[in-house]
Write a protein that holds these residues in place. Structure first.
Motif, PDB file in Angstrom:
ATOM      1  N   ALA A  35       8.986 -87.728 -98.378  1.00  0.00           N
ATOM      2  CA  ALA A  35       8.057 -87.432 -97.283  1.00  0.00           C
ATOM      3  C   ALA A  35       8.787 -86.747 -96.131  1.00  0.00           C
ATOM      4  O   ALA A  35       8.270 -85.802 -95.532  1.00  0.00           O
ATOM      5  N   ALA A  36       9.989 -87.226 -95.811  1.00  0.00           N
ATOM      6  CA  ALA A  36      10.756 -86.619 -94.722  1.00  0.00           C
ATOM      7  C   ALA A  36      11.106 -85.171 -95.044  1.00  0.00           C
ATOM      8  O   ALA A  36      10.989 -84.285 -94.190  1.00  0.00           O
ATOM      9  N   GLY A  37      11.523 -84.912 -96.291  1.00  0.00           N
ATOM     10  CA  GLY A  37      11.860 -83.543 -96.668  1.00  0.00           C
ATOM     11  C   GLY A  37      10.656 -82.622 -96.617  1.00  0.00           C
ATOM     12  O   GLY A  37      10.740 -81.485 -96.124  1.00  0.00           O
ATOM     13  N   ALA A  38       9.515 -83.103 -97.119  1.00  0.00           N
ATOM     14  CA  ALA A  38       8.300 -82.286 -97.093  1.00  0.00           C
ATOM     15  C   ALA A  38       7.854 -82.011 -95.663  1.00  0.00           C
ATOM     16  O   ALA A  38       7.427 -80.891 -95.333  1.00  0.00           O
ATOM     17  N   ALA A  39       7.963 -83.024 -94.805  1.00  0.00           N
ATOM     18  CA  ALA A  39       7.552 -82.853 -93.414  1.00  0.00           C
ATOM     19  C   ALA A  39       8.422 -81.812 -92.708  1.00  0.00           C
ATOM     20  O   ALA A  39       7.917 -80.955 -91.965  1.00  0.00           O
ATOM     21  N   ARG A  40       9.717 -81.870 -92.934  1.00  0.00           N
ATOM     22  CA  ARG A  40      10.615 -80.898 -92.294  1.00  0.00           C
ATOM     23  C   ARG A  40      10.328 -79.476 -92.772  1.00  0.00           C
ATOM     24  O   ARG A  40      10.327 -78.519 -91.982  1.00  0.00           O
ATOM     25  N   LEU A  41      10.071 -79.327 -94.070  1.00  0.00           N
ATOM     26  CA  LEU A  41       9.773 -77.996 -94.596  1.00  0.00           C
ATOM     27  C   LEU A  41       8.455 -77.464 -94.042  1.00  0.00           C
ATOM     28  O   LEU A  41       8.345 -76.274 -93.697  1.00  0.00           O
ATOM     29  N   ALA A  42       7.445 -78.333 -93.940  1.00  0.00           N
ATOM     30  CA  ALA A  42       6.157 -77.905 -93.388  1.00  0.00           C
ATOM     31  C   ALA A  42       6.299 -77.505 -91.930  1.00  0.00           C
ATOM     32  O   ALA A  42       5.744 -76.487 -91.485  1.00  0.00           O
ATOM     33  N   ASN A  83       2.862 -92.166 -98.685  1.00  0.00           N
ATOM     34  CA  ASN A  83       3.358 -91.277 -97.642  1.00  0.00           C
ATOM     35  C   ASN A  83       3.941 -90.006 -98.233  1.00  0.00           C
ATOM     36  O   ASN A  83       3.789 -88.914 -97.666  1.00  0.00           O
ATOM     37  N   SER A  84       4.610 -90.116 -99.376  1.00  0.00           N
ATOM     38  CA  SER A  84       5.162 -88.929-100.035  1.00  0.00           C
ATOM     39  C   SER A  84       4.041 -88.000-100.495  1.00  0.00           C
ATOM     40  O   SER A  84       4.140 -86.769-100.350  1.00  0.00           O
ATOM     41  N   LEU A  85       2.967 -88.572-101.035  1.00  0.00           N
ATOM     42  CA  LEU A  85       1.838 -87.746-101.474  1.00  0.00           C
ATOM     43  C   LEU A  85       1.131 -87.101-100.286  1.00  0.00           C
ATOM     44  O   LEU A  85       0.690 -85.938-100.372  1.00  0.00           O
ATOM     45  N   ARG A 130       5.846 -85.174-109.507  1.00  0.00           N
ATOM     46  CA  ARG A 130       7.105 -85.922-109.396  1.00  0.00           C
ATOM     47  C   ARG A 130       8.292 -84.978-109.212  1.00  0.00           C
ATOM     48  O   ARG A 130       9.220 -85.264-108.445  1.00  0.00           O
ATOM     49  N   SER A 131       8.262 -83.847-109.895  1.00  0.00           N
ATOM     50  CA  SER A 131       9.340 -82.871-109.753  1.00  0.00           C
ATOM     51  C   SER A 131       9.377 -82.296-108.331  1.00  0.00           C
ATOM     52  O   SER A 131      10.452 -82.132-107.743  1.00  0.00           O
ATOM     53  N   ILE A 132       8.205 -81.999-107.783  1.00  0.00           N
ATOM     54  CA  ILE A 132       8.147 -81.456-106.416  1.00  0.00           C
ATOM     55  C   ILE A 132       8.664 -82.481-105.416  1.00  0.00           C
ATOM     56  O   ILE A 132       9.389 -82.137-104.467  1.00  0.00           O
ATOM     57  N   LEU A 133       8.306 -83.752-105.603  1.00  0.00           N
ATOM     58  CA  LEU A 133       8.798 -84.786-104.691  1.00  0.00           C
ATOM     59  C   LEU A 133      10.319 -84.892-104.757  1.00  0.00           C
ATOM     60  O   LEU A 133      10.977 -85.127-103.733  1.00  0.00           O
ATOM     61  N   GLU A 134      10.891 -84.721-105.931  1.00  0.00           N
ATOM     62  CA  GLU A 134      12.353 -84.734-106.054  1.00  0.00           C
ATOM     63  C   GLU A 134      12.963 -83.548-105.310  1.00  0.00           C
ATOM     64  O   GLU A 134      14.030 -83.672-104.688  1.00  0.00           O
ATOM     65  N   GLN A 135      12.315 -82.396-105.374  1.00  0.00           N
ATOM     66  CA  GLN A 135      12.812 -81.231-104.633  1.00  0.00           C
ATOM     67  C   GLN A 135      12.740 -81.470-103.127  1.00  0.00           C
ATOM     68  O   GLN A 135      13.641 -81.074-102.385  1.00  0.00           O
ATOM     69  N   PHE A 136      11.666 -82.132-102.691  1.00  0.00           N
ATOM     70  CA  PHE A 136      11.559 -82.448-101.267  1.00  0.00           C
ATOM     71  C   PHE A 136      12.719 -83.334-100.814  1.00  0.00           C
ATOM     72  O   PHE A 136      13.236 -83.176 -99.707  1.00  0.00           O
ATOM     73  N   LYS A 137      13.113 -84.274-101.660  1.00  0.00           N
ATOM     74  CA  LYS A 137      14.227 -85.153-101.306  1.00  0.00           C
ATOM     75  C   LYS A 137      15.497 -84.356-101.032  1.00  0.00           C
ATOM     76  O   LYS A 137      16.315 -84.742-100.184  1.00  0.00           O
TER      77      LYS A 137
END
Length: 700
Positions: free
Chosen positions: A386-393, A250-252, A188-195
């Motif tokens: 999910a959008a933040g994680a995708a952009r970082l990847a 999608n976030s996972l 949950r913390s990582i998903l918040e960082q992705f946001k």
């Protein structure tokens, strides 16, 4: 082929952590019920004897449940030894039935907790899994309390075991382990960082994966594949809950994609890929050819049944129907409807056969084109995490493409290819991150894998408007043409040809591509010398380039008519239909029509194809080609067609039974021929039709 009857015990699909237990039938005798309970209890007890890491989540609760199942097994064996099963009183059946249902639910729950690929989803839902486990154990105690005292006290040992099971089932604390809660909080913390667009600490992500037992690239991909299937299931539902679940899933998925891209340096070989290369064993009770699609003769992955009762692979029969064919390929009967019915029984047989060989069958919704989610063509709610994680990847991938080592570039091109194959989101993010110029640079790589993955990535990115614009701006068309000519592998050459199709989305783009001297000759060469897929891709790309009038002469000069005539002479499949369609497009201009007329025997082959083709679209292209030849060739071509054996009968058939467009063209061609003879020319007997090898121009 009619749908076969599924064998007993055929499993049904279910959603993870759903526990659809089946109540034993009313009036069941005590003996078979007790035997089934013993089998279930033995199976549950054996779950704890395997690998200690089989249950990475809810470890303590699972161990306690397996221990209680072992006590139940001992209790049931005491009952069996201390009494004659047939003498069990009828009231005992009620308690044993409740116990049977509870044990089924526990088996489902243990299967889900140990399922490979579903470990992150179980971790996120550890609270729900613990709640279900508490309910199942409570059902154990309730079922034992419902048993008659005479059964429970059949022996001293039985009575002690029953009281022990009941007491422990009620009192055992079942909750997520401390490690589970810690790992879930980290997610949950990582998903918040992705946001916020912040890259998480790699060690935090690594600890989460280590906790759930995901240690390789292929295991991470397995987790992603499961969540994609789960997402498709959720999106088939309705309401706000399904939408909320879709955002979480999608976030996972995006979290796992980020981990796969950043944390794993190498793409390991999945053992299932090796198993797929081995021939699958067919059950003895069914013929192997019954599992093959009658159209392609390949193993069916999504069997469907048409109105005549015959079964085909969905993709094959869909292409058949879309081509205008309205008859059953096997029986020749007319199809009363284009609707197809999934043959779930046959699919289950095929799936079980493949699973016995370590190969998984693609999901039916996937093979039928219904894709959802982060890696699906149909957008599902993506969410800010999910959008933040995708952009970082994607940013990481582009950095590897631009400055990485040889191995890093190989992995980065593979990841880019995989991500943009289906996902509209990742395509957009890769274009936004300026990946196109770097992929174009890698087209000249001496590493065949890098070149092949770069071309495939560009093919998928060319489906995005921004990707097409970036390709033109970077001057990449010439580089793509070079790959068609000298690509290291056939697949790279075939994909490069398909890139030109997407790039020629309008007349202006087609004209720009046509200005490159080698573009059209290269496609013609691939039509002439390529493999099936390469020839098809080259034909559809050339068809797109012919939107520009100036490209017609270039295609004729490059020998397109001769190459297409060769295809039409040899092939009788979809390539022949594509060849006629391309000839019809060429004949729209005088230079193309004259080239077709000058090719010996080509018009006769087109007339033959009109009579023999089973495809409505193929017949339409044949008629369109003949009409164009008459328009540009004049009365002499009309007279020639009037002398062609069988043409008039084919045209009258199309007027009566063709599609509206084909009927209109066939009627126009018939009017031309009738008008020619009404003006005083002799009918067919006036001059012989040309021989098959003669040029129409000589006859004219």
């Amino acid at each position: 082929m009619p749908p076969p009857t599924p064998p007993p015990g055929e499993p049904k699909r279910r959603r993870l952590l759903a526990l659809p237990a089946v109540c034993p039938c009313e009036g069941i005798a005590p003996a078979p019920l007790l035997a089934s309970l013993l089998s279930l209890a033995a199976d549950l007890t054996s779950r704890g004897a395997g690998d200690a890491g089989a249950f990475p989540v809810l470890r303590r609760g699972v161990r306690q449940a397996v221990r209680i199942a072992g006590l139940l097994l001992a209790f049931l064996e005491e009952i069996q030894d201390a009494t004659v099963a047939l003498a069990l009183p009828a009231p005992a059946v009620l308690g044993l039935t409740e116990l049977h249902v509870a044990m089924q639910k526990l088996r489902f729950l243990l299967t889900d907790c140990a399922r490979r690929g579903a470990r992150l989803w179980v971790l996120v839902n550890a609270g729900l899994a613990a709640s279900e486990l508490r309910g199942v154990l409570g059902s154990f105690a309730g079922a034992l309390d419902a048993l008659p005292k005479g059964v429970v006290d059949a022996s001293v040992e039985a009575g002690e075991l029953a009281r022990l099971v009941s007491e422990q089932a009620w009192r055992v604390p079942v909750r997520p382990d401390a490690g589970d809660e810690r790992a879930a909080r980290t997610v949950r913390s990582i998903l918040e960082q992705f946001k916020s667009g912040v890259s998480p600490d790699a060690e935090d992500a690594r600890r989460v994966l280590e906790h759930i037992g995901v240690r390789t690239w292929s295991e991470c991909s397995e987790e992603i594949a499961f969540l994609e299937d789960e997402l498709r299931t959720r999106m088939d539902g309705a309401g706000d809950e399904s939408c909320s679940n879709a955002v979480l899933i999608n976030s996972l998925i995006a979290f796992l994609v980020y981990c796969r891209v950043v944390l794993f340096d190498q793409i390991d070989v999945n053992p299932k890929a090796d198993a797929a290369a081995r021939p699958a064993r067919c059950p003895d009770w069914i013929r192997p050819d019954a599992l093959q699609c009658p159209i392609t003769l390949d193993l069916m992955t999504d069997p469907v049944t048409v109105s005549t009762g015959q079964t085909y692979d969905r993709a094959s029969i869909t292409r058949w129907i879309k081509a205008g064919c309205r008859t059953c390929p096997v029986t020749g009967e007319r199809l009363h409807t284009a609707d197809v019915v999934p043959n779930a029984a046959l699919r289950g047989i095929i799936e079980r056969m493949l699973l016995s060989n370590g190969v998984s069958l693609p999901d039916a919704s996937s093979s039928s084109g219904h894709r959802h989610g982060a890696l699906g063509d149909t957008p599902a709610p993506f969410g800010p995490a999910a959008a933040g994680a995708a952009r970082l990847a994607v940013t990481y991938i582009v950095a590897q493409l631009s400055t990485g080592s040889k191995e890093e570039r190989r992995k980065a091109t593979s990841e880019a290819r995989k991500l943009c194959k289906h996902s509209v989101f990742y395509r957009a993010y890769l274009v936004e991150a300026n990946a196109v110029p770097w992929l174009l640079c890698l087209l000249s790589s001496t590493d065949a894998s890098v070149q092949e993955n770069a071309v495939a990535s560009l093919l998928n990115l060319s489906k995005h408007p921004g990707g097409r614009a970036a390709l033109f701006e970077a001057g990449g068309v010439g580089l793509v043409v070079d790959v068609i000519n000298v690509g290291a592998r056939a697949e790279a050459r075939q994909n490069a040809a398909a890139v030109l199709f997407y790039l020629s989305s309008g007349p202006e783009q087609a004209e720009e591509i046509g200005r490159i001297p080698e573009s059209i000759p290269t496609l013609v060469k691939l039509i002439r010398d390529g493999a099936h897929r390469g020839r098809k891709n080259a034909m559809v790309s050339l068809y797109g380039l012919l939107q520009c009038a100036s490209n017609h002469g270039k295609a004729v000069a490059a020998g397109a008519v001769a190459a297409l005539a060769a295809v039409l002479a040899v092939d009788r499949d979809d390539l022949a239909g594509d060849a006629v369609a391309l000839l019809a497009r060429l004949a729209e201009h005088p230079v193309g029509a004259q080239a077709v007329l000058a090719r010996p025997g080509l018009v006769a082959r087109v007339v033959e194809a009109l009579a023999t083709s089973a495809s409505r679209s193929g017949k339409d292209h044949c008629v369109a080609l003949l009409v164009a030849l008459c328009r540009h060739g004049g009365e002499k071509v009309v007279a020639l067609l009037g002398r062609m054996p069988g043409l008039m009968a084919s045209l009258y058939t199309l007027v009566a039974d063709g599609s509206p467009q084909t009927c209109k063209r066939a009627r126009a061609l018939l009017n031309m021929i009738h008008r020619h003879y009404e003006m005083g020319d002799a009918p067919a007997a006036a001059a012989p039709a040309p021989e098959a090898g003669e040029s129409v121009v000589r006859v004219l």
